[in-house]
Design a protein around this motif. Structure first.
Motif, mmCIF file in Angstrom:
data_model
loop_
_atom_site.group_PDB
_atom_site.id
_atom_site.type_symbol
_atom_site.label_atom_id
_atom_site.label_comp_id
_atom_site.label_asym_id
_atom_site.label_seq_id
_atom_site.Cartn_x
_atom_site.Cartn_y
_atom_site.Cartn_z
ATOM 1 N N ALA A 63 -0.657 -29.756 103.965
ATOM 2 C CA ALA A 63 -1.189 -29.440 105.291
ATOM 3 C C ALA A 63 -0.141 -29.562 106.393
ATOM 4 O O ALA A 63 -0.048 -28.692 107.277
ATOM 5 N N LEU A 188 -8.905 -32.954 112.309
ATOM 6 C CA LEU A 188 -8.761 -31.794 111.428
ATOM 7 C C LEU A 188 -8.222 -32.220 110.061
ATOM 8 O O LEU A 188 -8.673 -31.717 109.018
ATOM 9 N N LEU A 189 -7.291 -33.159 110.036
ATOM 10 C CA LEU A 189 -6.782 -33.658 108.766
ATOM 11 C C LEU A 189 -7.869 -34.404 107.994
ATOM 12 O O LEU A 189 -7.948 -34.313 106.764
ATOM 13 N N THR A 192 -9.955 -31.921 106.398
ATOM 14 C CA THR A 192 -9.198 -31.402 105.259
ATOM 15 C C THR A 192 -9.377 -32.299 104.039
ATOM 16 O O THR A 192 -9.585 -31.813 102.918
ATOM 17 N N TRP A 207 -8.576 -22.217 104.250
ATOM 18 C CA TRP A 207 -9.327 -22.636 105.433
ATOM 19 C C TRP A 207 -8.387 -23.204 106.485
ATOM 20 O O TRP A 207 -8.508 -22.890 107.681
ATOM 21 N N LEU A 208 -7.445 -24.039 106.052
ATOM 22 C CA LEU A 208 -6.483 -24.613 106.994
ATOM 23 C C LEU A 208 -5.670 -23.529 107.706
ATOM 24 O O LEU A 208 -5.402 -23.614 108.899
ATOM 25 N N GLN A 211 -7.534 -22.274 110.541
ATOM 26 C CA GLN A 211 -7.613 -23.261 111.618
ATOM 27 C C GLN A 211 -6.312 -23.330 112.414
ATOM 28 O O GLN A 211 -6.334 -23.383 113.656
#
Length: 214
Positions: A63, A188-189, A192, A207-208, A211
């Motif tokens: 990520a 957000l992480l 995730t 998805w990431l 975002q």
């Protein structure tokens, strides 16, 4: 008597000299262990890594570089790299990053990264399963003295990201967004991490991507 002949308490802080610490981490019996040294104490972590710990480590390691790539930020990452200030301290974060103009300063080679010769990483991350109390306590103080820019703890049990900005004049403060990677929210992480428990990583990364691009 050699370290391998002595029953050494592991996964806790033990009073030791620097030479005793070096003897321990160089002992073949602890070749796969993580080593920390801080204020006359050493901690040798030998606990096995469970699937949730491994998944969190993997998805965070994907990520953060993905975010940097989308935002055109230079970044070099290292997993399980040991950082040593000879005779004083040592740490081995699960993941660490050199970012921006400092990306080129990331250590290379096969030897332990020598903090007498290179600067500390911008971000150090510990993936915490059964070590949360220590990661939030003694290790946070250790990383403050190492003078990383930010220290993140991924709490495997919740999951949650507990992030601190290290203050150059001393101490640290809790943050909800990275100051080194502006726009990267801890929330957000955390989402995730939650998704990675329910979906294939390939779908989580897709998805990431949406975002980070939004």
């Amino acid at each position: 008597m050699t370290t391998s002949q002595t029953k050494l308490p592991t996964d806790t802080w033990v009073v030791a000299t620097w030479d005793e610490f070096i003897q321990t981490v160089e002992d073949p019996a602890y070749r796969k262990a993580k080593g920390y040294y801080y204020k006359g104490q050493m901690r040798i972590e030998t606990m096995s890594v469970g699937p949730d710990h491994a998944k969190d480590n993997t998805i965070i390691a994907v990520a953060v570089p993905l975010f940097a790539a989308i935002k055109s930020i230079r970044l070099n990452g290292l997993e399980n790299c040991s950082y040593r200030k000879t005779g004083i301290r040592e740490c081995q974060p699960d993941i660490s990053y050199y970012i921006g103009e400092r990306a080129q300063l990331a250590p290379t080679g096969t030897a332990i990264a020598n903090l007498d010769l290179i600067p500390p990483p911008d971000i150090a991350i510990e993936i915490s399963d059964s070590t949360l109390a220590d990661d939030k306590g003694e290790k946070r103080l250790l990383y403050e003295e190492v003078k990383v820019g930010e220290y993140w703890i991924a709490d495997v049990q919740k999951p949650e990201i507990i992030a601190f900005e290290i203050i150059p004049t001393g101490g640290s403060r809790r943050i909800s967004q990275s100051q080194i990677l502006p726009g990267l929210e801890m929330a957000l992480l955390e989402e995730t991490l939650r998704r990675s428990r329910q979906m294939p990583h390939s779908q989580v990364v897709a998805w990431l991507l949406t975002q980070f691009q939004s």
